[in-house]
Design a protein around this motif. Structure first.
Motif, short mmCIF file in Angstrom:
data_model
loop_
_atom_site.label_atom_id
_atom_site.label_comp_id
_atom_site.label_asym_id
_atom_site.label_seq_id
_atom_site.Cartn_x
_atom_site.Cartn_y
_atom_site.Cartn_z
N GLU A 293 0.70 -1.12 -0.01
CA GLU A 293 0.03 0.16 -0.12
C GLU A 293 1.04 1.18 0.01
OE1 GLU A 293 -2.46 0.00 3.48
OE2 GLU A 293 -3.44 -2.02 2.79
N ILE A 294 0.46 2.27 -0.70
CA ILE A 294 1.22 3.47 -0.69
C ILE A 294 0.27 4.64 -0.09
CG2 ILE A 294 2.25 5.22 -2.14
CD1 ILE A 294 3.39 2.83 -3.90
N ARG A 295 0.62 5.69 0.55
CA ARG A 295 0.09 6.72 0.74
C ARG A 295 0.84 8.07 0.65
NH1 ARG A 295 -4.41 7.63 4.06
NH2 ARG A 295 -4.75 5.63 4.82
N THR A 296 0.10 9.13 -0.02
CA THR A 296 1.04 10.21 0.02
C THR A 296 0.02 11.46 0.55
OG1 THR A 296 -0.28 10.35 -2.21
CG2 THR A 296 1.63 9.42 -2.47
N GLN A 297 0.63 12.53 1.14
CA GLN A 297 0.09 13.55 1.61
C GLN A 297 1.00 14.94 1.18
OE1 GLN A 297 -2.54 13.89 3.56
NE2 GLN A 297 -3.03 11.88 3.91
N LEU A 298 0.32 15.78 0.89
CA LEU A 298 0.68 17.16 0.57
C LEU A 298 -0.37 18.23 1.22
CD1 LEU A 298 2.49 19.12 -0.92
CD2 LEU A 298 0.70 18.95 -2.67
N LEU A 299 0.49 18.96 1.95
CA LEU A 299 -0.15 20.06 2.59
C LEU A 299 0.64 21.49 2.40
CD1 LEU A 299 -2.06 20.71 5.47
CD2 LEU A 299 -0.04 20.72 6.52
N ILE A 300 -0.15 22.35 2.16
CA ILE A 300 0.34 23.75 1.80
C ILE A 300 -0.45 24.77 2.65
CG2 ILE A 300 0.47 25.42 0.08
CD1 ILE A 300 0.47 23.31 -2.13
N SER A 301 0.06 25.37 3.51
CA SER A 301 -0.38 26.12 4.60
C SER A 301 0.22 27.61 4.41
CB SER A 301 -0.55 25.65 5.84
OG SER A 301 -1.17 26.26 6.77
N ASP A 302 -0.85 28.46 4.41
CA ASP A 302 -0.57 30.17 4.52
C ASP A 302 -1.21 30.60 5.76
OD1 ASP A 302 0.18 32.76 4.26
OD2 ASP A 302 -0.58 32.85 2.28
N LEU A 303 -0.49 31.27 6.72
CA LEU A 303 -0.88 31.48 7.97
C LEU A 303 -0.25 32.94 8.44
CD1 LEU A 303 -2.30 31.08 10.85
CD2 LEU A 303 -0.32 30.01 11.67
N ASN A 304 -1.55 33.53 8.90
CA ASN A 304 -1.07 34.97 9.32
C ASN A 304 -1.93 35.16 10.47
OD1 ASN A 304 0.69 36.38 6.88
ND2 ASN A 304 -0.77 35.28 5.93
N TYR A 305 -1.40 35.59 11.65
CA TYR A 305 -1.94 36.11 12.51
C TYR A 305 -1.29 37.23 13.64
CZ TYR A 305 0.80 32.95 15.55
OH TYR A 305 1.57 32.23 16.23
N GLN A 306 -2.01 38.06 14.25
CA GLN A 306 -1.47 39.06 15.03
C GLN A 306 -1.41 38.91 16.63
OE1 GLN A 306 -4.67 42.12 13.94
NE2 GLN A 306 -3.16 42.91 12.21
N ILE A 307 -0.26 39.39 17.00
CA ILE A 307 -0.17 39.06 18.49
C ILE A 307 -0.47 40.30 19.44
CG2 ILE A 307 1.45 38.33 20.08
CD1 ILE A 307 3.15 37.33 17.86
N PRO A 308 -1.73 40.49 20.07
CA PRO A 308 -1.94 41.42 20.89
C PRO A 308 -1.15 41.51 21.97
CG PRO A 308 -3.61 39.76 21.11
CD PRO A 308 -2.55 39.33 19.98
N GLY A 309 -0.55 40.53 22.60
CA GLY A 309 0.28 40.75 23.79
C GLY A 309 -0.52 40.76 24.92
N ALA A 310 0.24 40.36 26.26
CA ALA A 310 -0.29 40.41 27.45
C ALA A 310 -0.46 41.83 28.24
CB ALA A 310 0.54 39.26 28.32
N LEU A 311 -1.44 41.72 29.14
CA LEU A 311 -1.75 42.90 29.84
C LEU A 311 -1.42 42.77 31.50
CD1 LEU A 311 -5.24 43.69 28.29
CD2 LEU A 311 -3.00 44.40 27.52
N ASN A 312 -1.07 43.76 32.20
CA ASN A 312 -1.04 43.77 33.39
C ASN A 312 -2.66 43.86 34.30
OD1 ASN A 312 -1.59 46.61 33.70
ND2 ASN A 312 0.75 47.23 33.44
N ALA A 313 -2.53 43.77 35.37
CA ALA A 313 -4.05 43.85 36.04
C ALA A 313 -4.53 45.15 35.89
CB ALA A 313 -3.58 43.63 37.47
N ASP A 314 -4.03 46.29 35.77
CA ASP A 314 -4.46 47.71 35.65
C ASP A 314 -5.26 47.72 34.14
OD1 ASP A 314 -4.09 48.47 38.17
OD2 ASP A 314 -2.24 49.30 37.84
N GLN A 315 -4.19 47.25 33.17
CA GLN A 315 -4.72 47.27 31.86
C GLN A 315 -5.97 46.44 31.66
OE1 GLN A 315 -1.05 46.39 30.23
NE2 GLN A 315 -0.20 48.27 29.98
N LEU A 316 -5.74 45.27 32.24
CA LEU A 316 -7.01 44.29 32.09
C LEU A 316 -8.29 44.78 32.69
CD1 LEU A 316 -7.81 41.16 31.58
CD2 LEU A 316 -7.46 40.76 33.96
N ALA A 317 -8.26 45.40 33.83
CA ALA A 317 -9.41 46.17 34.48
C ALA A 317 -9.82 47.59 33.50
CB ALA A 317 -9.17 46.73 36.06
N GLU A 318 -9.00 47.96 32.90
CA GLU A 318 -9.58 49.27 32.22
C GLU A 318 -9.98 48.97 30.83
OE1 GLU A 318 -7.11 53.09 29.67
OE2 GLU A 318 -5.93 51.26 30.91
#
Length: 746
Positions: A293-318
């Motif tokens: 038996e023969i199995r083949t796979q081809l995957l082409i992926s194009d990914l873009n995502y933004q990173i908002p970053g972490a907040l401290n407690a005051d920024q989270l509350a605001e």
């Protein structure tokens, strides 16, 4: 003469009215099954009536294929006359579930390890935009998503080593290593449609799978196509989410191919949290002969995502939707384009001996502007895995021997620049990177006596990192620096005893090791920490399983001692750095109970199932001194001590269904000192819809759902030990989604 003419007329009438009548029933309950799609090799497909019966005209033998949601597909050849077909429901009982963990295909009750199976039914209980919710219903597993498509995976442990990305967990996709040889896994390159089911091995498993203390995830693509099918899915949701999929599968002889294209976009709950991913997959399966038996796979992926970053407690509350200051101006984000191709070959030398070999090649174009710098990487990798399986006898008892090896290498050009308003500025340092790892493995499974199996396995592992610094703008050292980790032998010993056909117990002792990744050795400010040691651990585990009738029960207790634990800290510039921190003491219990109140019923309610999964992680630092602070005895950072998941699934005769999930997560320590915690939270998700088949050729589903029904404020993944108190990555509030799925069978 008249007699012969009469016989001729009878024969003609019989031939004209000859038909193939088929009755379809449930293999266990013997109840008739309606709405079963039956497709002949030629002619029009039909569906069974309420008595499970249909008929095709003609007397010639034909091949028929039977499809019904929740049942295994079945094919057979029938001629004129009456026939009964028994369809087998997709496994619900643990005694019926077969898994391929540790390269040995056996019923789950015969596996001597803690293994969680995540099925198509688990994926379809949620919005199908990611693997997070479905995996998190299983005990001992936690996947975090700090921003759309930004994953972290924790199997029986902490995310201490993973300020970003997937580390310390080995991932395979269709038996091909998907984890890079440097120890990182770009799991976000896969769409959920590229995964049919998953098997998660919890705890060290280096005896078969090489480096990694966290565990192994085996992912499998959709099964081999039967017949032809064209499908289209479309979904929309809050926060600008849209997703569509086009799919085609076609049987060709005894094999076939499957192709799909998926596009998913979202604006995100927070500022600067958009994502955009397109994935194309083409898979082929070819049965060359009875032996090959023969199995083949081809995957082409194009990914873009933004990173908002972490907040401290005051920024989270605001304002929890705001991005970390600087993330927008510096365009903190990731752009990644990747191609992954593999070729697999199975050869049966005899009924007792077979070989399975897979080879792969991948390319990767990675770009990561961040608040502090701008990283670009261009690389490729290749590798493969081969195994031989022998089934024989020893002292008159069944013996299975598995032996093979795996090799991977990757070569990357990596450059770090200054970041000026989201644009790469002057180069700060540039390296040519090479990571290599490989191992040989052997495993023997011997039935010492009836219902009692002994397993002994080990692997011999080697790995190395090469960093050839081409440019160092700070005037530091250039040239080649290399770190070779000492070859290490990793053993595993296990016993399994079957009390009867539906219950059993096991015990195991297994070792594991995990060398640091390149991202841990080569940090963003340009330093090289080549003295970082590999983590090493030993796991002791016992388990008990029951799978009978309507009940499933899976209980596990373990003790894991990890030495040279790799932990994180953040310097004053906000750069995440790594160091070894003595050892940790990790005790845990895991329990999963499922019960089918109604299964394959004939009334309005066809199926009603409930389930619960409990995880108790009682992890401590045992020897951890950081400067003048002694954190020995503290709870392990990033780990919830108690997690409880409860599920309810309802399916009715008209096709209406409901899936309801409640998850309780206990408070989580966010720093080594245990002075800051994320509060406990309750997360409720619900999906409901309607699914039916029509005219023997069409499948239709309409669905809607809500995530975070209680509108909880929580983080699905926090930053650990951050500088400036930036712990929090707020997750979306209550949000809705809905969509349709259409498929045409031909």
């Amino acid at each position: 003469m008249t007699k012969y003419f009469t016989l001729f007329l009878i024969f003609v009438c019989f031939a004209a009215n000859a038909q193939i009548q088929i009755t379809v029933i449930d293999a266990k309950t013997q109840n008739p099954l309606n709405n079963v799609l039956v497709r002949p090799e030629t002619g029009k497909a039909q569906i069974t009536n309420t008595s499970g019966i249909l008929a095709f005209s003609g007397s010639e033998d034909k091949n028929f294929t039977f499809f019904k949601s929740g049942y295994e597909a079945f094919s057979a050849k029938f001629g004129a006359g009456e026939h009964i077909v028994k369809l087998i429901e997709k496994s619900f009982n643990l005694s019926e579930v077969t898994v391929t963990a540790f390269e040995s295909e056996r019923p789950l009750l015969e596996q001597s390890a803690a293994i969680a199976v995540v099925s198509e039914q688990d994926f379809s209980r949620f919005n199908e935009t990611s693997i997070v919710n479905s995996f998190n219903t299983k005990p001992g597993i936690r996947i975090e998503e700090r921003a759309p498509a930004s994953y972290r995976i924790s199997i029986r442990g902490s995310s201490l080593r993973s300020p970003f990305g997937v580390r310390n967990v080995k991932v395979y996709w269709n038996e091909v290593p998907f984890t890079s040889p440097d120890g990182t896994t770009a799991l976000n390159l896969l769409d959920l449609s590229n995964i049919r089911n998953a098997e998660v091995i919890k705890g060290p498993s280096g005896s078969i799978y090489g480096a990694g203390n966290g565990g192994v995830i085996n992912l499998y693509s959709p099964a081999n196509p039967i017949g032809g099918r064209i499908s289209a899915d479309f979904m929309v949701g809050d926060f600008g989410m849209t997703r569509y999929k086009l799919g085609l599968s076609q049987q060709v002889g005894n094999g076939g191919f499957e192709a799909s294209f998926v596009s998913q976009k979202a604006d995100g709950y927070r500022e600067h949290a958009a994502m955009d991913r397109q994935v194309f997959q083409l898979g082929g399966f070819f049965s060359v002969s009875d032996k090959q038996e023969i199995r083949t796979q081809l995957l082409i992926s194009d990914l873009n995502y933004q990173i908002p970053g972490a907040l401290n407690a005051d920024q989270l509350a605001e304002d929890p939707t705001q991005a970390r200051p600087g993330s927008v101006n510096q365009n903190s984000s990731i752009s990644q384009q990747s191609v992954f191709a593999s070729l697999g070959h199975l050869y049966r030398f005899s009924p007792k001996i077979k070989n399975s070999t897979t080879l792969y090649l991948n390319t990767n174009d990675f770009e990561n502007p961040f608040i502090l710098d701008y990283k670009k990487e261009l690389g490729f990798g290749f590798g493969g895995r081969t195994k031989f399986t022998f089934d024989g006898k020893l002292a008159g008892k069944d013996l299975r021997i598995i032996a093979g090896g795996e090799y991977q290498t990757s070569i990357t050009d990596a450059q770090n620049f200054g970041n000026v308003n989201g644009v790469a500025d002057t180069v700060r340092f540039a390296d040519k990177l090479r990571a290599t790892q490989g191992f040989l493995f052997q495993q023997a499974e011997w039935d010492l006596m009836e219902n009692f199996m002994l397993t002994f396995a080990l692997s011999e592992n080697f790995s190395s990192l090469e960093i050839d610094r081409q440019i160092n703008a700070s005037g530091g050292q250039t040239g080649l620096q290399e770190r070779k980790f000492d070859p290490i032998v990793v053993p595993r010993f296990a016993l399994n005893y079957q009390f009867n056909d539906y219950s059993g117990a096991y015990g195991s002792i297994s070792s594991g090791f995990s060398p640091p990744t390149i991202d841990e050795v080569r940090t963003n400010e340009g330093s090289l920490n080549l003295d970082l040691e590999a983590e090493k651990g030993v796991n002791y585990e016992v388990g008990y399983r029951i799978g009978k009738g309507k009940l499933n029960l899976d209980l596990t207790a373990f003790y894991f001692k990890l030495e040279q634990t790799i932990t994180t800290y953040t310097n004053s510039q906000g750069v995440v750095l790594f160091r070894n921190a003595g050892y940790t003491d990790q005790k845990g219990i895991e329990a999963a109970i499922d019960y089918a109140l109604i299964r394959n019923g004939v009334t309005f309610i066809r199926d009603l199932k409930i389930g619960t999964a409990f995880t108790g992680n009682y992890f401590k630092f045992k020897d951890y001194q950081k400067k003048d602070n002694d954190f020995s005895g503290n709870d392990l950072t990033g780990v919830s001590p108690n997690t409880l998941v409860t599920r309810l699934d309802l399916r009715t005769k008209p096709g209406v269904y409901l899936n309801l999930t409640h998850q309780f997560v206990d408070e989580i320590p966010l720093n080594d000192a245990n002075t800051v915690y994320q509060d406990a939270y309750n997360l409720v998700n619900m999906r409901f819809g309607w699914a039916r088949s029509f005219a023997g050729k069409w499948e239709l589903e309409a669905f809607a759902g809500v995530d975070n029904l209680l509108d909880e404020s929580y983080s699905l993944g926090n930053d650990l030990n951050p500088f400036g108190g930036r712990y929090y990555q707020p997750a979306p509030t209550r949000n809705w989604y809905g969509g349709v799925k259409v498929a045409f069978l031909y």
